[in-house]
Design an enzyme around this catalytic site. Sequence first.
Site, mmCIF file in Angstrom:
data_model
loop_
_atom_site.group_PDB
_atom_site.id
_atom_site.type_symbol
_atom_site.label_atom_id
_atom_site.label_comp_id
_atom_site.label_asym_id
_atom_site.label_seq_id
_atom_site.Cartn_x
_atom_site.Cartn_y
_atom_site.Cartn_z
ATOM 1 N N TYR A 53 12.101 -2.431 -3.529
ATOM 2 C CA TYR A 53 12.126 -0.882 -3.754
ATOM 3 C C TYR A 53 13.518 -0.378 -4.263
ATOM 4 O O TYR A 53 14.749 -1.247 -3.968
ATOM 5 C CB TYR A 53 11.930 -0.305 -2.583
ATOM 6 C CG TYR A 53 10.529 -0.431 -2.275
ATOM 7 C CD1 TYR A 53 8.894 0.694 -2.574
ATOM 8 C CD2 TYR A 53 9.782 -1.202 -1.333
ATOM 9 C CE1 TYR A 53 7.920 0.146 -2.346
ATOM 10 C CE2 TYR A 53 8.692 -1.645 -1.253
ATOM 11 C CZ TYR A 53 7.574 -0.520 -1.273
ATOM 12 O OH TYR A 53 5.982 -0.795 -1.875
ATOM 13 N N ASP A 109 2.583 5.160 -0.279
ATOM 14 C CA ASP A 109 2.300 6.381 -0.262
ATOM 15 C C ASP A 109 2.190 6.920 -1.245
ATOM 16 O O ASP A 109 2.327 6.564 -2.366
ATOM 17 C CB ASP A 109 3.254 6.998 0.987
ATOM 18 C CG ASP A 109 2.953 6.369 2.357
ATOM 19 O OD1 ASP A 109 2.431 5.635 2.885
ATOM 20 O OD2 ASP A 109 3.879 6.360 2.923
ATOM 21 N N ARG A 127 0.854 -1.011 0.492
ATOM 22 C CA ARG A 127 0.183 -0.246 0.047
ATOM 23 C C ARG A 127 1.270 0.752 -0.286
ATOM 24 O O ARG A 127 1.455 1.714 1.100
ATOM 25 C CB ARG A 127 -1.083 0.017 1.072
ATOM 26 C CG ARG A 127 -2.222 -1.175 1.188
ATOM 27 C CD ARG A 127 -2.778 -1.452 2.086
ATOM 28 N NE ARG A 127 -2.488 -1.764 3.872
ATOM 29 C CZ ARG A 127 -2.452 -2.343 4.242
ATOM 30 N NH1 ARG A 127 -3.870 -1.863 4.937
ATOM 31 N NH2 ARG A 127 -1.807 -2.412 5.851
ATOM 32 N N ARG A 136 11.754 4.730 2.608
ATOM 33 C CA ARG A 136 12.209 6.806 2.896
ATOM 34 C C ARG A 136 12.884 7.227 4.457
ATOM 35 O O ARG A 136 13.560 8.251 4.288
ATOM 36 C CB ARG A 136 10.712 7.582 2.232
ATOM 37 C CG ARG A 136 10.573 7.097 1.057
ATOM 38 C CD ARG A 136 9.556 8.344 0.466
ATOM 39 N NE ARG A 136 8.179 8.312 1.767
ATOM 40 C CZ ARG A 136 7.250 8.537 2.167
ATOM 41 N NH1 ARG A 136 8.230 10.189 2.253
ATOM 42 N NH2 ARG A 136 6.030 8.714 3.020
#
Length: 281
Positions: free
Chosen positions: A128, A64, A62, A216
């Site tokens: 990622y 951001d 999910r 992040r």
Amino acid sequence: MTLVPSAEYLVRVRLGIAYDGTGFSGWAKQPALRTVQGVLEEALDTIYHRHGPAPTLVVAGRTDAGVHATGQVAHLDLTLAQAARLAPEALARRINGVLGSTSDVVVTSSARADPHFDARFSATWRRYEYRLADASTERNPLERTFTAAYAGSLDAALMHAAAQSLLGLRDFASFCKPREGATTIRSLQSFTWQRDDEGVLVSRLQADAFCHSMVRALVGACVGVGEGRFDTSELVSLSDALERTSAFKVMPARGLILREVGYPEASGFADRALQTRAKRT
């Protein structure tokens, strides 16, 4: 959504999805906001509105607001009537036709899935990529929506060493926004930094799962080391403190891309889903 489709929902479909996250308020559907899930479920409603309630999506990650994806995975369940309306293998093309040729979200694949497949809980890892252009990089305006910018100069070797110090199974509470009842223990399987041919700093991270803002924050921690604000040993101490800190920043969403989600063989879908549910609650 049940783990296995009930007698009324006999066809599970797996979707591959890619999107430019710039114009979305994240994946999850929210009132009055444009989200990836919302746009896709509207398309599904257009396709199936004459054949019962529109299917809903379960997603692997999910993301951001502002985060992109080239390898997102989701599943949905169709009734027999809906499956008869359109073969699962043709669903990607039909959704893309509804969305239009200039859409910022594309369904890259669709196929009938094993009934035990769960896009979220059957996953064994997510990968990622984070792209960051520092002061030594010539800026490319065509890449501005998926490459974050940093005004100073960064040391890629120090950032890579910092990333390596965080590998393994540990509590990542220092890098996660807390959610009541959810664990912050994760297995960070790989975390690297290097410059690409244009000089852009590219980080690749893989873990069994990432909690909210974790990627992040990890990138921001490495930036702190790369600019000389603290060293790797201090970063490890910050990590071991198991609490959020202002020593490093959570980096902007636009540099982050979900590249791939990994799954076991079909025979392991059900067991993996049960194991993941037990760990996350």
